[in-house]
Design a protein around this motif. Structure first.
Motif, PDB file in Angstrom:
ATOM      1  N   ARG A  30       5.522   9.007   1.552  1.00 21.61           N
ATOM      2  CA  ARG A  30       5.376   8.386   0.224  1.00 21.61           C
ATOM      3  C   ARG A  30       6.583   7.553  -0.187  1.00 21.61           C
ATOM      4  NH1 ARG A  30       2.754  13.241  -3.422  1.00 21.61           N
ATOM      5  NH2 ARG A  30       0.600  13.026  -2.685  1.00 21.61           N
ATOM      6  N   GLU A  31       7.772   7.981   0.187  1.00 22.89           N
ATOM      7  CA  GLU A  31       8.984   7.262  -0.227  1.00 22.89           C
ATOM      8  C   GLU A  31       9.458   6.262   0.811  1.00 22.89           C
ATOM      9  OE1 GLU A  31      10.535   7.584  -3.301  1.00 22.89           O
ATOM     10  OE2 GLU A  31       8.662   8.661  -3.683  1.00 22.89           O
ATOM     11  N   THR A  32       8.890   6.308   2.013  1.00 21.50           N
ATOM     12  CA  THR A  32       9.415   5.485   3.100  1.00 21.50           C
ATOM     13  C   THR A  32       8.482   4.357   3.533  1.00 21.50           C
ATOM     14  OG1 THR A  32       8.493   7.038   4.727  1.00 21.50           O
ATOM     15  CG2 THR A  32      10.786   7.390   4.018  1.00 21.50           C
ATOM     16  N   HIS A  33       7.221   4.399   3.095  1.00 25.74           N
ATOM     17  CA  HIS A  33       6.248   3.408   3.542  1.00 25.74           C
ATOM     18  C   HIS A  33       5.441   2.863   2.366  1.00 25.74           C
ATOM     19  CE1 HIS A  33       7.225   5.306   7.362  1.00 25.74           C
ATOM     20  NE2 HIS A  33       6.619   4.311   7.988  1.00 25.74           N
ATOM     21  N   CYS A  34       4.988   1.627   2.532  1.00 27.16           N
ATOM     22  CA  CYS A  34       4.126   0.988   1.535  1.00 27.16           C
ATOM     23  C   CYS A  34       2.820   1.768   1.424  1.00 27.16           C
ATOM     24  CB  CYS A  34       3.848  -0.457   1.947  1.00 27.16           C
ATOM     25  SG  CYS A  34       2.654  -1.318   0.908  1.00 27.16           S
ATOM     26  N   CYS A  54      -0.289  -1.184   2.754  1.00 26.38           N
ATOM     27  CA  CYS A  54      -0.352  -1.648   4.153  1.00 26.38           C
ATOM     28  C   CYS A  54       0.284  -0.655   5.111  1.00 26.38           C
ATOM     29  CB  CYS A  54       0.297  -3.023   4.292  1.00 26.38           C
ATOM     30  SG  CYS A  54       2.112  -3.004   4.217  1.00 26.38           S
ATOM     31  N   PHE A  55       1.004   0.354   4.580  1.00 24.51           N
ATOM     32  CA  PHE A  55       1.593   1.443   5.348  1.00 24.51           C
ATOM     33  C   PHE A  55       2.741   1.007   6.264  1.00 24.51           C
ATOM     34  CE2 PHE A  55      -3.008   2.768   4.948  1.00 24.51           C
ATOM     35  CZ  PHE A  55      -2.793   3.494   3.795  1.00 24.51           C
ATOM     36  N   SER A  56       3.271  -0.205   6.057  1.00 18.54           N
ATOM     37  CA  SER A  56       4.468  -0.609   6.784  1.00 18.54           C
ATOM     38  C   SER A  56       5.682   0.074   6.157  1.00 18.54           C
ATOM     39  CB  SER A  56       4.637  -2.126   6.735  1.00 18.54           C
ATOM     40  OG  SER A  56       4.795  -2.554   5.393  1.00 18.54           O
ATOM     41  N   GLU A  57       6.802   0.059   6.879  1.00 23.02           N
ATOM     42  CA  GLU A  57       8.008   0.672   6.335  1.00 23.02           C
ATOM     43  C   GLU A  57       8.431  -0.065   5.070  1.00 23.02           C
ATOM     44  OE1 GLU A  57      11.234   2.298   8.727  1.00 23.02           O
ATOM     45  OE2 GLU A  57      10.185   1.537  10.487  1.00 23.02           O
ATOM     46  N   ALA A  58       8.799   0.693   4.041  1.00 27.25           N
ATOM     47  CA  ALA A  58       9.167   0.092   2.763  1.00 27.25           C
ATOM     48  C   ALA A  58      10.499  -0.636   2.888  1.00 27.25           C
ATOM     49  CB  ALA A  58       9.263   1.170   1.678  1.00 27.25           C
ATOM     50  N   VAL A 107       1.296   7.876   9.444  1.00 30.36           N
ATOM     51  CA  VAL A 107       1.651   7.399   8.112  1.00 30.36           C
ATOM     52  C   VAL A 107       0.544   7.586   7.091  1.00 30.36           C
ATOM     53  CG1 VAL A 107       3.338   5.727   8.947  1.00 30.36           C
ATOM     54  CG2 VAL A 107       0.957   5.034   8.709  1.00 30.36           C
ATOM     55  N   ALA A 108      -0.709   7.674   7.531  1.00 29.01           N
ATOM     56  CA  ALA A 108      -1.815   7.732   6.567  1.00 29.01           C
ATOM     57  C   ALA A 108      -3.044   8.316   7.240  1.00 29.01           C
ATOM     58  CB  ALA A 108      -2.116   6.327   6.028  1.00 29.01           C
ATOM     59  N   GLN A 109      -4.064   8.580   6.446  1.00 27.65           N
ATOM     60  CA  GLN A 109      -5.364   8.932   6.993  1.00 27.65           C
ATOM     61  C   GLN A 109      -6.419   8.118   6.266  1.00 27.65           C
ATOM     62  OE1 GLN A 109      -5.057  13.251   5.482  1.00 27.65           O
ATOM     63  NE2 GLN A 109      -7.263  12.930   5.577  1.00 27.65           N
ATOM     64  N   ALA A 110      -7.505   7.820   6.982  1.00 26.35           N
ATOM     65  CA  ALA A 110      -8.496   6.900   6.429  1.00 26.35           C
ATOM     66  C   ALA A 110      -9.875   7.232   6.969  1.00 26.35           C
ATOM     67  CB  ALA A 110      -8.125   5.454   6.776  1.00 26.35           C
TER      68      ALA A 110
END
Length: 801
Positions: free
Chosen positions: A268-272, A275-279, A485-488
């Motif tokens: 949550r704090e490290t990625h968008c 788009c789930f790219s690195e923040a 990074v995510a689930q969809a």
């Protein structure tokens, strides 16, 4: 959740736990009747109190942990200013970002003063840290909020000058000069203008970037695409995808955007969050809450939708704003695909509530699917009575545990009430809404796909940014790891079945799913990807356990129905007799009939394994296989502690204890090297421990490969690159036996070997290894290699420089 479950009467818990999907209307009604019924007996009153308390805590803006707070923003701004004054720029950057997270949007004029100030302060900090592109974006944001803010124009002019965009710099500084009211400020700007005008005459301009989104790098490469897919049923696996034509290796099979997606809590704090790219350093926040972070304004608008002011000067969402997802039409499939229009996914979670930050990701994802369904119905003017979406996906509710069934019921009630808080009078719920939502939660648990991004670690980031090593001594060992990074939910992607030796590779760019063939596939053959476990990575028992726990099925793929030599050696021990390549297993297996071996899981035989054709494996593995099956009657006896070939016995408890001590010493060696606390004694102990593992573990065991890899990494860090190369190559040799030489896991290990060879100054050897790794990556990623693995080009530059 535990208190809510315990408050449900035992008879209702029993009915829910023993019920099937067909019973959902009655079991959900039982729970609702208990919630709504009269009279208010004590247990029901307690449950109602708990449920109301939970919903209030999750949705009340006054209690929300994610609410905006101007006082907090001002305090954080002050702390950032103090750090900036002390030249503690990294700390200042963090405080300014947090201040932007908490600052509320308002119409009282404070927003147009505080927000631009914070953007410019953060931009100044990033300018000091050399983050020029990020600095420029913050200047643009400040100007978009307050176009007459002289400091924003000045800072943008200065960063444009640093980027050698002198025409833009001159324009910005002239605008700043026209707006500046103080004489000292005007004098400072005039001096900077003179210097930049001087540079402008002698230096060429540098082009500008077209997008702020961190994931908007290389455009997707258009590929010829003639794959025709069909959804069909098979006796062993049920519904699945197959091809109606022949597919060549490395062919793009399927591309799909998700129906809904959610970032996992650890990112949550490290990625968008879109788009789930690195923040990046210049993250953007949600206008109404403090939960999500976005890499750009574009991603924020995609996730949140339009924001507008109503007549009462309060902030509101345009709740029917549709976001166009330019879906890549590369798949010809007879399966249903999701609509190319997607409702902004975060807006129903906002407005002061923080339930999306508290509830499990599966439940929040179900809420996003439900909200999308509701919004589309409301948008098209359909009935406001909502039953719930039917995704036409498996749910495995009937084989869920009683505890899991009860949790799904309670989460469904909580989620419905949270959504009702947002939609209020816009819709009414039907009786079947709850049972449909219980099934939706189960469908998401079984069918959601983990979005994984590749990340270079150790020396990989420096390598990518520098586009290669300037000298061989600059190189450091780099490696690649997968980050979940995510689930969809992908409606068509969910229809591809699993195999422990898949013929399709899954990868992602941003939130888009890509499927690519990794081998020649005959027409009419099933197209299968990996849900996680693969042969060579886990043994049979571990794969079956993982798939059963996570996806509720026992795998019947070819690797689980035919004996794999990798399953026999991956976790095995050496035979105590010298020169015998037979393996000693801890698993409980037995021979029950001629030419078959039954493997026991938890005491019950569940998987019949046929004997392999050892001629299809490489020469070394063929020798091992012939030892296992050298008897004329194909009698393979697999008993714990006994060699499968010569039946010699091994003291497993003693061996395991010795191996644990050896592995601990190697781990300690690696840890101490990280903090530069290494000695000759420590190195000697680590190498002795490795020799112990070699004597006790089978030559092709995964534990031995991991020990060799750790030793290689440790030697690379202390600068002994020859030893690092030796042990890295030993690790790769073992993995080639467990997987196959062209498996993607081998390519990832080759990246480590390339960086070691560069450190040694062996550019010819590194170049040959790059060629081999790139060939494997092209098989798995096709033309998308550069997008997914940007450091490959940097390695090519390094070996050719």
């Amino acid at each position: 959740m535990e208190r809510l479950k315990s408050a449900v009467p035992a008879d209702i818990r029993r009915a829910v736990g023993e019920g099937t999907a067909r019973d959902l209307p009655s079991t959900t009604s039982l729970l609702l009747d208990f919630f709504d019924g009269v009279p208010l007996f004590h247990q029901r009153l307690f449950f109602c109190f708990l449920l109301s308390k939970v919903i209030s805590e999750l949705t009340d803006p006054e209690l929300a942990l994610c609410r905006k707070d101007k006082g907090r923003a001002v305090e954080l701004k002050g702390r950032g200013n103090a750090c900036f004054s002390k030249r503690e720029f990294e700390q200042a950057l963090g405080f300014y970002s947090q201040a932007l997270r908490y600052v509320p949007i308002s119409s009282d004029g404070n927003y147009e003063i505080l927000v631009p100030t914070l953007y410019v302060n953060r931009a100044s900090t990033m300018h000091k840290l050399g983050l020029l592109k990020q600095c420029l974006r913050d200047c643009n944001r400040a100007i978009s909020v307050s176009s007459n803010y002289a400091k924003a124009w000045y800072r943008r002019g200065m960063v444009n000058a640093s980027l050698k965009k002198y025409s833009s710099a001159i324009h910005d500084l002239k605008v700043a000069l026209s707006m500046e009211v103080t004489s000292s400020g005007k004098s400072n700007i005039e001096q900077e203008l003179k210097l930049i005008l001087l540079k402008h005459r002698n230096v060429n301009e540098v082009g500008r970037s077209s997008s702020d989104c961190q994931d908007a790098g290389l455009p997707h490469t258009a590929e010829p695409h003639k794959v025709v897919l069909e959804c069909a049923s098979t006796p062993n696996k049920g519904r699945g995808m197959m091809s109606l034509n022949v597919i060549s290796p490395a062919s793009l099979i399927h591309v799909e955007d998700p129906l809904a997606a959610i970032i996992i809590k650890s990112c949550r704090e490290t990625h968008c969050h879109y788009c789930f790219s690195e923040a990046p350093a210049d993250v953007v926040f949600c206008p109404l809450c403090t939960i999500p972070v976005y890499c750009s304004k574009e991603c924020q608008e995609q996730a949140v939708g339009d924001i507008s002011w109503n007549q009462d000067t309060s902030l509101e969402f345009n709740s029917h704003h549709l976001v166009d997802n330019a879906k890549l039409g590369l798949t010809s499939t007879r399966c249903k695909t999701s609509n190319s229009k997607q409702i902004a996914e975060h807006m129903h979670e906002c407005g002061g509530a923080h339930w999306a930050a508290v509830l499990p990701a599966d439940i929040v994802l179900a809420g996003r699917v439900m909200a999308q369904y509701i919004d589309k119905r409301l948008l098209t003017g359909k009935s406001s009575a909502i039953s719930g979406p039917n995704l036409d996906l498996v749910h495995h509710y009937d084989i869920d545990s009683p505890t899991s069934k009860l949790e799904s019921h309670i989460y469904a009630i909580v989620l419905l009430l949270c959504l009702q808080k947002y939609y209020r009078s816009d819709l009414s719920w039907r009786e079947e809404s709850l049972s449909q939502l219980v099934l939706l939660i189960c469908q998401i648990k079984v069918n959601s796909i983990a979005i994984v991004h590749m990340k270079s670690v150790d020396g990989g980031q420096e390598l990518t940014e520098s586009k290669g090593y300037s000298t061989a001594s600059d190189a450091v060992m780099c490696s690649v790891e997968q980050i979940r990074v995510a689930q969809a939910i992908y409606m068509s992607g969910s229809l591809f079945n699993h195999s422990c030796r898949p013929n399709v590779h899954t990868y992602f760019h941003s939130r888009t799913l890509f499927l690519r063939s990794t081998e020649y596939i005959e027409s009419g053959s099933p197209l299968e990807l990996s849900y996680g476990p693969q042969a060579g990575e886990m043994d049979l028992l571990e794969r079956q356990k993982s798939l059963q726990e996570n996806y509720k099925f026992s795998c019947r793929c070819s690797s689980c129905s035919e004996l794999n030599l990798s399953d026999l050696v991956i976790d095995s021990f050496c035979c105590p007799r010298s020169f015998c390549l037979g393996a000693v297993s801890e698993s409980t297996c037995y021979r029950s009939e001629e030419n078959f071996v039954h493997v026991s899981l938890n005491g019950s035989a569940v998987c019949k394994l046929s004997l392999p054709d050892v001629s299809k494996v490489d020469e070394d593995m063929e020798k091992v296989g012939k030892l296992f099956f050298r008897n004329d009657d194909a009698d393979l006896k697999i008993d714990p502690g006994y060699c499968m070939s010569c039946r010699s016995q091994l003291d497993l408890s003693s061996v395991v204890a010795t191996l644990d001590r050896a592995a601990s010493k190697i781990n300690r060696f690696k840890e101490l090297i990280v903090i530069d606390d290494v000695s000759e004694v420590l190195i000697t102990n680590a190498l002795q421990s490795l020799e112990q593992i070699k004597k006790l573990r089978h030559p092709y065991s995964k534990a031995l490969a991991q020990a060799e890899d750790k030793i290689a990494e440790a030697f690379a860090k202390v600068g002994d690159q020859e030893q690092a190369r030796k042990h890295c190559e030993a690790s790769i040799k073992i993995l080639e036996k467990l997987y196959h030489p062209k498996h993607i896991a081998i390519a990832h290990e080759l990246i480590k070997l390339i960086s070691i060879k560069l450190c040694m100054g062996d550019k010819a050897g590194a170049a040959a290894t790059v060629t081999r790794a790139e060939a494997i990556f092209l098989l798995y990623y096709g033309p998308d290699v550069q997008r997914v693995l940007p450091y490959i080009d940097a390695l090519k530059i390094a070996v050719s420089g």
